[in-house]
Design an enzyme around this catalytic site. Structure first.
Site, PDB file in Angstrom:
ATOM      1  N   HIS A   1       4.832  -6.491  -4.152  1.00 56.64           N
ATOM      2  CA  HIS A   1       3.391  -6.789  -4.228  1.00 56.64           C
ATOM      3  C   HIS A   1       2.663  -5.335  -4.303  1.00 56.64           C
ATOM      4  CE1 HIS A   1       2.745  -6.982   0.074  1.00 56.64           C
ATOM      5  NE2 HIS A   1       4.114  -7.342  -0.094  1.00 56.64           N
TER       6      HIS A   1
ATOM      7  N   TYR B   1     -11.472  -1.286   0.243  1.00 56.15           N
ATOM      8  CA  TYR B   1     -11.362  -0.752   1.354  1.00 56.15           C
ATOM      9  C   TYR B   1     -10.096   0.025   1.783  1.00 56.15           C
ATOM     10  CZ  TYR B   1      -7.844  -4.041   3.738  1.00 56.15           C
ATOM     11  OH  TYR B   1      -6.787  -4.660   4.275  1.00 56.15           O
ATOM     12  N   ARG B   2      -9.181  -0.234   1.089  1.00 56.58           N
ATOM     13  CA  ARG B   2      -7.976   0.392   0.995  1.00 56.58           C
ATOM     14  C   ARG B   2      -7.171   0.244  -0.057  1.00 56.58           C
ATOM     15  NH1 ARG B   2      -4.403  -3.166   5.147  1.00 56.58           N
ATOM     16  NH2 ARG B   2      -2.626  -1.702   5.906  1.00 56.58           N
TER      17      ARG B   2
ATOM     18  N   TYR C   1       1.047  -1.275  -0.199  1.00 56.27           N
ATOM     19  CA  TYR C   1       0.167   0.018   0.157  1.00 56.27           C
ATOM     20  C   TYR C   1       1.029   1.340  -0.166  1.00 56.27           C
ATOM     21  CZ  TYR C   1      -3.859  -3.335   1.136  1.00 56.27           C
ATOM     22  OH  TYR C   1      -4.752  -4.273   0.933  1.00 56.27           O
TER      23      TYR C   1
END
Ligand code: ADP
Length: 546
Positions: free
Chosen positions: A408, A489-490, A106
Site C-alpha cells: 500500500h 501532511y506526509r 511511506y
C-alpha cells in the site's frame, strides 16, 4: 509472500567507487565493531510487517533497484551515532536514519538515495529511559515500539493509570512515528503535539538537547517542551537536519472508562452534511478522539478476504453493488460511511456526550447507531476500540490481502473539517481511481480543527502495470489537490519532491529557507539527502528530483 530479489553486489552510492566503499566499510567496522555493520549483498527479502526488511521498501512502487541501501549499521548509543555521522562526513557516504523502519506506505526502511547506509537505530537503542507515573511522561530511545511501551507500563503495574496513544499499527517506533508526524486515536492522537524534548545528533556530529533538556540538571524536560529561545524541535520532524536519539512523550491519564461507538450512513452524498455535523462537535470536544470516518470498500476489505472472493476479474474496479452486498452480509450492515468514535470518562459523563452525538448524527436520514454489543471478538470494531483506548493492534493490516502481494501507498491531504472540502477531495480521488482502475479506500481522520483524508492504494507489488497505475494515480491526485489549494501532511519517498513542490508560495520561499538550514547544518550533505524534498548543495540541480 516473500519475494527474494536478486542482489550480488551492494548498491553503491553515486560517486563512491567500489574500492572507496570497501575502505569506508572497513573503517566503520573498526569504529562500531564488525558485528554491527552489514553490507547488503544478498537477495533482498520482503518479509511482512513484523519481520520487515531494513534494506529497502518491501512495498516498492518503483523498480526494485531504486530505494536500496548499500549497508546497514547498528549504533548502540548516542556516541555511536555521533561516530557514524563523523564517519559519513569523512567518506562522503550518504546515511539514512530509521528508528524501526515500519513506515510502510511511506517508504518503509528505504533510503531516498540509492546506496545510502541505513542507520538502524532501533535494533540496539531500545531503552525506555523513564516512565513517570507522577508527571504522566516517558523518555524513550528510537527502538521502543508502541507495543513495548504499552507492555512495560503493564509490567510495572501502571496500566490502570497511564495510557499510550497508539497509531493504527502498533509495531512501529514511537520516535519514528512522531518525527514523521504520524497520528493515533485517543485525545492524545497528535503525537508531535504531545511530545516533549528531543536529543538530536546533528549532521556534523554534535549532540543537542532541545527545550528544558538544554539546562543541565533540570527535571522539566518531559513536562515543558519549549525551554527558552527559539523552539527548534520542528526542524527535526519531516526533515533531514538531525538524528533523534531520545524523545520525551506525554502519557494520557486513564480517563476512568471509555466506550466506543459506531454509526453508519447510507448514502455517498451524506458526506458533506456529516462533516458539517462533526466539526462543531469535534472542536468543542464532544467528539473527543481522532475518529475515523471510513468508506464501505474499506469496511469490506478489512475483513481480510481477497477481492477475487467478491469479483473475479483482476482488473477494473469491484462494482459498487457488489461491495454493498458484501457489507450487508457483515455485522455492520450495508452503508457508505462508517464512523468509529470513542467517548471517555465515567458512565455518567459519557452518557451526556453520547446523547449529544446521537441527536446530531441521527439528523441524517438513514443514519444508524449500530448495536456492537453482539459483535464477534475479531470484528474490526474491537480493533478500533483497543486503539482508541491505548492498546496497540495489528488488525488494520488485513486489507493488504485485498490483492495478491498486497502493498500500500497513501495519498494524505489535509483540509479544514468542512463538507465542501471533504466533497472536493473525495471527488477528485474517486475520479482518479476510476480512471486508473483502482479500488478506492478513503478514510477521513478528524483531528481537532482539520481532517486528514487518508486514501490507501492497495497494489500487487509484483505487477509492473499495477505499480505504474498506482503511481500515476497518486501523482495526478497530488497535482489535482494542489490546484484546489490542498496539500499532503506526509508522503512516500517517491512523491517527496512533488509534494514539497506544491508548498511553493512566494517563489518557493519555504524550501529556500530549508535549503539554507540544510547547508548550514549539513555542509557535506550526508544526512538523508532528498528526504522531504530537501536536497543538500552537493545534490541540488543535478537531476536527483523525481
Ligand atoms: P516506524 O518504524 O515508527 O514506522 P521509521 O523508523 O520507519 O518509523 O521512521 C519513519 C521515518 O522517519 C524514517 O524513514 C526516517 O526518515 C525518519 N526517522 C525515523 N527515526 C528517526 C530518527 N531517530 N531521527 C531522524 N529521523 C528519523
Amino acid at each position: 509472500t516473500a519475494i527474494p530479489r536478486r542482489r550480488e553486489v551492494p548498491a553503491l552510492p553515486q560517486g563512491v567507487t567500489a574500492e572507496a566503499f570497501q575502505t569506508a566499510i572497513a573503517d566503520l567496522r573498526t569504529l562500531l565493531g564488525a558485528e554491527h555493520v552489514e553490507v547488503v549483498d544478498k537477495a533482498l527479502q520482503d518479509g511482512w510487517y513484523m519481520e520487515h526488511p531494513n534494506t529497502h521498501d518491501m512495498m516498492t512502487i518503483l523498480d526494485d533497484e531504486e530505494f536500496v541501501a548499500s549497508a546497514v549499521v547498528y549504533p548502540g548509543s548516542t556516541e555511536d551515532v555521533q561516530a557514524v555521522v563523523r564517519w559519513a562526513n569523512k567518506h562522503l557516504v550518504p546515511i539514512f536514519p530509521i528508528s524501526m523502519g515500519r513506515n510502510l506506505g511511506y517508504g518503509g526502511a528505504a533510503p531516498r538515495v540509492r546506496g545510502s547506509v541505513v542507520v538502524d537505530l532501533g535494533r540496539r537503542m531500545r531503552q525506555i529511559l523513564d516512565i513517570s507515573g507522577d508527571d504522566f511522561t516517558c523518555l524513550v530511545e528510537p527502538g521502543v515500539s508502541f507495543y513495548a511501551l504499552h507492555d512495560e507500563i503493564q509490567a510495572r503495574g501502571l496500566g490502570d493509570q497511564l495510557w499510550v496513544d497508539v497509531p493504527d499499527l502498533g509495531g512501529g517506533s514511537i520516535i519514528g512515528n512522531t518525527v514523521d508526524r504520524g497520528v493515533g486515536y485517543t485525545p492524545y492522537g497528535d503525537h508531535w503535539a504531545t511530545h516533549s524534548g528531543l536529543e538530536v545528533v546533528l549532521p556534523t556530529g554534535e549532540v543537542v538537547r532541545t527545550g528544558m533538556g538544554a539546562l543541565p540538571g533540570n527535571n522539566t524536560w518531559q513536562a515543558f517542551p519549549y525551554g527558552f529561545g527559539p523552539f527548534s524541535d520542528g526542524i527535526f520532524s519531516q526533515s533531514n537536519f538531525g538524528i533523534v536519539t531520545k524523545m520525551g512523550m506525554t502519557l494520557m491519564p486513564n480517563p476512568g472508562g471509555h466506550e466506543s461507538f459506531l454509526y453508519t450512513f447510507q448514502k455517498e452524498e451524506d458526506l458533506a452534511q456529516l462533516i458539517e455535523i462533526i466539526r462543531p462537535l469535534r472542536i468543542r470536544n464532544i467528539l473527543e478522539n481522532v475518529a475515523q470516518l471510513r468508506h464501505v470498500t474499506q469496511s469490506v476489505a478489512v475483513r481480510g478476504l481477497p477481492r477475487t472472493n467478491f469479483y473475479e476479474p483482476i482488473d477494473g474496479l469491484v462494482p459498487e453493488d457488489i461491495i454493498h452486498e458484501a457489507a450487508a452480509k457483515s455485522p455492520t450492515g450495508d452503508h457508505t460511511w462508517a464512523y468509529y468514535g470513542t467517548t471517555y470518562g465515567p458512565p455518567e459523563v459519557r452518557a451526556l456526550k453520547l446523547a449529544a452525538v446521537d441527536a446530531a448524527f441521527l439528523k441524517i436520514p438513514g443514519a444508524r447507531k449500530v448495536d456492537t454489543s453482539t459483535f464477534p471478538a475479531d470484528e474490526y470494531f474491537w480493533s478500533r476500540d483497543r486503539i482508541a483506548s491505548g492498546t496497540p493492534d495489528l488488525h488494520e493490516l488485513r486489507w493488504c490481502q485485498w490483492v495478491p502481494n498486497g502493498s500500500h501507498i497513501a495519498f494524505s491531504p489535509v483540509s479544514p473539517i468542512r463538507g465542501a472540502d471533504a466533497t472536493a477531495l473525495y471527488a477528485l480521488a474517486k475520479q482518479r481511481h476510476a480512471e486508473h482502475g483502482i479500488d478506492f479506500f478513503p478514510a477521513f481522520c478528524v483531528g481537532l480543527r482539520e481532517m486528514h483524508l487518508i486514501v490507501e492504494i492497495v497494489f500487487d507489488r509484483t505487477s509492473a502495470q499495477k505499480k505504474a497505475a498506482a503511481l500515476a494515480c497518486l501523482r495526478d491526485m497530488v497535482d489535482d489537490a494542489a490546484k484546489l489549494g490542498y496539500g499532503e501532511y506526509r508522503t512516500h519517498l517517491v512523491l517527496m519532491d512533488q509534494v514539497a513542490g506544491t508548498y511553493s508560495w512566494n517563489d518557493g520561499a519555504l524550501m529556500k529557507m530549508h535549503e539554507t538550514l540544510k547547508d548550514a547544518l549539513d555542509p557535506n550533505g550526508i544526512l538523508a539527502p532528498g528526504r522531504c524534498g530537501i536536497w543538500p548543495k552537493r545534490y541540488r540541480g543535478r537531476g536527483w528530483e523525481m
